[in-house]
Motif scaffolding. Structure first.
Motif, PDB file in Angstrom:
ATOM      1  N   PRO A  78       0.826  -1.206   0.000  1.00  0.00           N
ATOM      2  CA  PRO A  78       0.000   0.000   0.000  1.00  0.00           C
ATOM      3  C   PRO A  78       0.864   1.262   0.000  1.00  0.00           C
ATOM      4  N   PRO A  79       0.292   2.389  -0.387  1.00  0.00           N
ATOM      5  CA  PRO A  79       1.091   3.622  -0.556  1.00  0.00           C
ATOM      6  C   PRO A  79       1.923   4.011   0.658  1.00  0.00           C
ATOM      7  N   HIS A  80       1.346   3.897   1.845  1.00  0.00           N
ATOM      8  CA  HIS A  80       2.066   4.356   3.039  1.00  0.00           C
ATOM      9  C   HIS A  80       3.135   3.376   3.496  1.00  0.00           C
ATOM     10  N   LYS A  81       3.182   2.184   2.910  1.00  0.00           N
ATOM     11  CA  LYS A  81       4.169   1.180   3.276  1.00  0.00           C
ATOM     12  C   LYS A  81       5.260   1.002   2.218  1.00  0.00           C
ATOM     13  N   ILE A  82       5.186   1.731   1.122  1.00  0.00           N
ATOM     14  CA  ILE A  82       6.208   1.637   0.082  1.00  0.00           C
ATOM     15  C   ILE A  82       7.549   2.090   0.651  1.00  0.00           C
ATOM     16  N   SER A 127       0.822  13.869   3.386  1.00  0.00           N
ATOM     17  CA  SER A 127       1.162  12.582   3.988  1.00  0.00           C
ATOM     18  C   SER A 127       1.901  12.798   5.303  1.00  0.00           C
ATOM     19  N   TYR A 128       2.056  11.739   6.072  1.00  0.00           N
ATOM     20  CA  TYR A 128       2.724  11.866   7.370  1.00  0.00           C
ATOM     21  C   TYR A 128       3.351  10.529   7.759  1.00  0.00           C
ATOM     22  N   GLY A 129       4.389  10.606   8.579  1.00  0.00           N
ATOM     23  CA  GLY A 129       5.013   9.400   9.118  1.00  0.00           C
ATOM     24  C   GLY A 129       5.830   8.602   8.129  1.00  0.00           C
ATOM     25  N   ARG A 130       6.075   9.123   6.948  1.00  0.00           N
ATOM     26  CA  ARG A 130       6.864   8.399   5.953  1.00  0.00           C
ATOM     27  C   ARG A 130       8.329   8.816   6.042  1.00  0.00           C
ATOM     28  N   GLU A 131       9.224   7.868   5.831  1.00  0.00           N
ATOM     29  CA  GLU A 131      10.647   8.196   5.809  1.00  0.00           C
ATOM     30  C   GLU A 131      10.911   9.003   4.536  1.00  0.00           C
ATOM     31  N   HIS A 132      11.267  10.276   4.703  1.00  0.00           N
ATOM     32  CA  HIS A 132      11.215  11.189   3.569  1.00  0.00           C
ATOM     33  C   HIS A 132      12.535  11.856   3.214  1.00  0.00           C
ATOM     34  N   GLN A 180      -2.330  10.421   2.643  1.00  0.00           N
ATOM     35  CA  GLN A 180      -1.685   9.288   3.282  1.00  0.00           C
ATOM     36  C   GLN A 180      -2.168   7.941   2.769  1.00  0.00           C
ATOM     37  N   GLY A 181      -3.500   7.807   2.549  1.00  0.00           N
ATOM     38  CA  GLY A 181      -4.011   6.512   2.146  1.00  0.00           C
ATOM     39  C   GLY A 181      -3.884   5.494   3.264  1.00  0.00           C
ATOM     40  N   PRO A 182      -4.206   4.231   2.998  1.00  0.00           N
ATOM     41  CA  PRO A 182      -4.700   3.747   1.706  1.00  0.00           C
ATOM     42  C   PRO A 182      -6.184   4.018   1.460  1.00  0.00           C
ATOM     43  N   GLY A 197      -6.130  24.629  -3.666  1.00  0.00           N
ATOM     44  CA  GLY A 197      -5.607  24.818  -5.009  1.00  0.00           C
ATOM     45  C   GLY A 197      -5.178  23.552  -5.723  1.00  0.00           C
ATOM     46  N   ASN A 198      -5.479  22.401  -5.137  1.00  0.00           N
ATOM     47  CA  ASN A 198      -5.124  21.140  -5.782  1.00  0.00           C
ATOM     48  C   ASN A 198      -6.102  20.792  -6.899  1.00  0.00           C
ATOM     49  N   THR A 199      -5.588  20.149  -7.935  1.00  0.00           N
ATOM     50  CA  THR A 199      -6.435  19.683  -9.035  1.00  0.00           C
ATOM     51  C   THR A 199      -6.449  18.163  -9.148  1.00  0.00           C
ATOM     52  N   LEU A 200      -5.519  17.492  -8.448  1.00  0.00           N
ATOM     53  CA  LEU A 200      -5.404  16.035  -8.458  1.00  0.00           C
ATOM     54  C   LEU A 200      -5.188  15.558  -7.032  1.00  0.00           C
ATOM     55  N   VAL A 201      -5.575  14.330  -6.769  1.00  0.00           N
ATOM     56  CA  VAL A 201      -5.284  13.743  -5.457  1.00  0.00           C
ATOM     57  C   VAL A 201      -4.789  12.311  -5.649  1.00  0.00           C
ATOM     58  N   GLY A 202      -3.667  12.005  -5.008  1.00  0.00           N
ATOM     59  CA  GLY A 202      -3.087  10.673  -5.065  1.00  0.00           C
ATOM     60  C   GLY A 202      -2.352  10.376  -3.771  1.00  0.00           C
ATOM     61  N   MET A 203      -1.640   9.258  -3.747  1.00  0.00           N
ATOM     62  CA  MET A 203      -1.033   8.813  -2.490  1.00  0.00           C
ATOM     63  C   MET A 203       0.445   8.476  -2.610  1.00  0.00           C
ATOM     64  N   THR A 204       1.069   8.701  -3.772  1.00  0.00           N
ATOM     65  CA  THR A 204       2.422   8.174  -3.966  1.00  0.00           C
ATOM     66  C   THR A 204       3.460   9.171  -4.461  1.00  0.00           C
TER      67      THR A 204
END
Length: 262
Positions: A78-82, A127-132, A180-182, A197-204
């Motif tokens: 899932p996106p947050h576990k990649i 998103s949050y909590g991801r190693e960035h 954040q997802g999923p 002001g966003n036009t798209l939404v995704g998780m990755t």
């Protein structure tokens, strides 16, 4: 298994400016292979952040290309576990200097309905909590990378020119909200994202784009709009509908990416 453990060999460099290197294509939901990838060699790399398996190294039109499935074989991650850091580190260690990412997204902007293909130029990260960051490995000092333009202008222009060459209608700008997802978003969350002001939404898109910038890899994206964001359509969002839209758009995006690689 190839060892890509040495931080010293992957120090940060300037943002992409050389078109002679290796291109990687990162496939997202509904984009699980790369047409015309020849002489394929399957690779597994060991990085400081874990192993990366299933990399496909080959050629398109005689040029070196790496294909990576973002969610792993069988779309199991899932996106947050990649493991975004391992993925980008592995690509850098293979000599990649530009990435074309394919992302399935929801539509927020009026022109971003299901089936639209968008080349975004901005990101807002929710998103949050991801190693960035790689800052813990690359340097004793914090690496404040410049990120005003998260998508490489050169790659945006390359993708737009490729779309023009094959007469494929695309939107040449957009702001990607990375959630954040999923789970999908609530109607109130989509309303907030639109106000922002966003036009798209995704998780990755994040931290993938930022990690690429830290390693000096150009990053561009082709977004496939699979559904309207919650509350923007009277119809409920279903996975069956999302998969159908992605399947319909896959061949178009294959053509676009293939043209850009050639």
């Amino acid at each position: 298994m190839t060892d890509a453990n040495s931080p010293s060999s992957l120090s940060p460099s300037a943002p992409y400016s050389n078109s002679e290197g290796i291109t990687a294509v990162i496939g997202g939901s509904g984009f699980y292979h790369l047409n015309n990838l020849a002489d394929v060699e399957m690779l597994t790399l060991n990085t400081p952040y874990g192993n990366v398996a299933g990399l496909q190294k080959g050629q398109v039109a005689g040029k070196p290309v790496i294909f990576m499935m973002r969610h792993g074989d069988g779309h199991k991650v899932p996106p947050h576990k990649i493991n975004y850091r391992a993925n980008i580190w592995a690509l850098k260690s293979l000599g990649v200097d530009r990435i074309i990412a394919v992302n399935a997204v929801g539509g927020i902007g009026d022109d971003c309905g299901p089936g639209a293909i968008v080349i975004p130029n901005q990101i807002i990260d929710y998103s949050y909590g991801r190693e960035h960051t790689f800052a813990d490995v690359l340097t004793d000092e914090i690496n404040h990378v410049e990120f005003a333009e998260p998508y490489s202008p050169d790659l945006i222009q390359l993708l737009l020119q490729a779309a023009k060459s094959i007469a494929l209608p695309v939107l040449g700008e957009g702001c990607y909200a990375c959630t954040q997802g999923p789970r999908l978003e609530t109607a109130a969350e989509i309303a907030r994202l639109k106000r922002d002001g966003n036009t798209l939404v995704g998780m990755t898109a994040m931290p993938e784009a930022a990690l690429a910038r830290e390693l000096g890899i150009a990053y561009g994206s082709v977004c496939i709009v699979a559904n309207w964001g919650a509350g923007l359509s009277e119809q409920a969002i279903t996975l069956a509908d999302i998969h159908a839209i992605l399947a319909q758009a896959a061949d178009k995006v294959q053509g676009l990416v293939g043209e850009a690689l050639g």
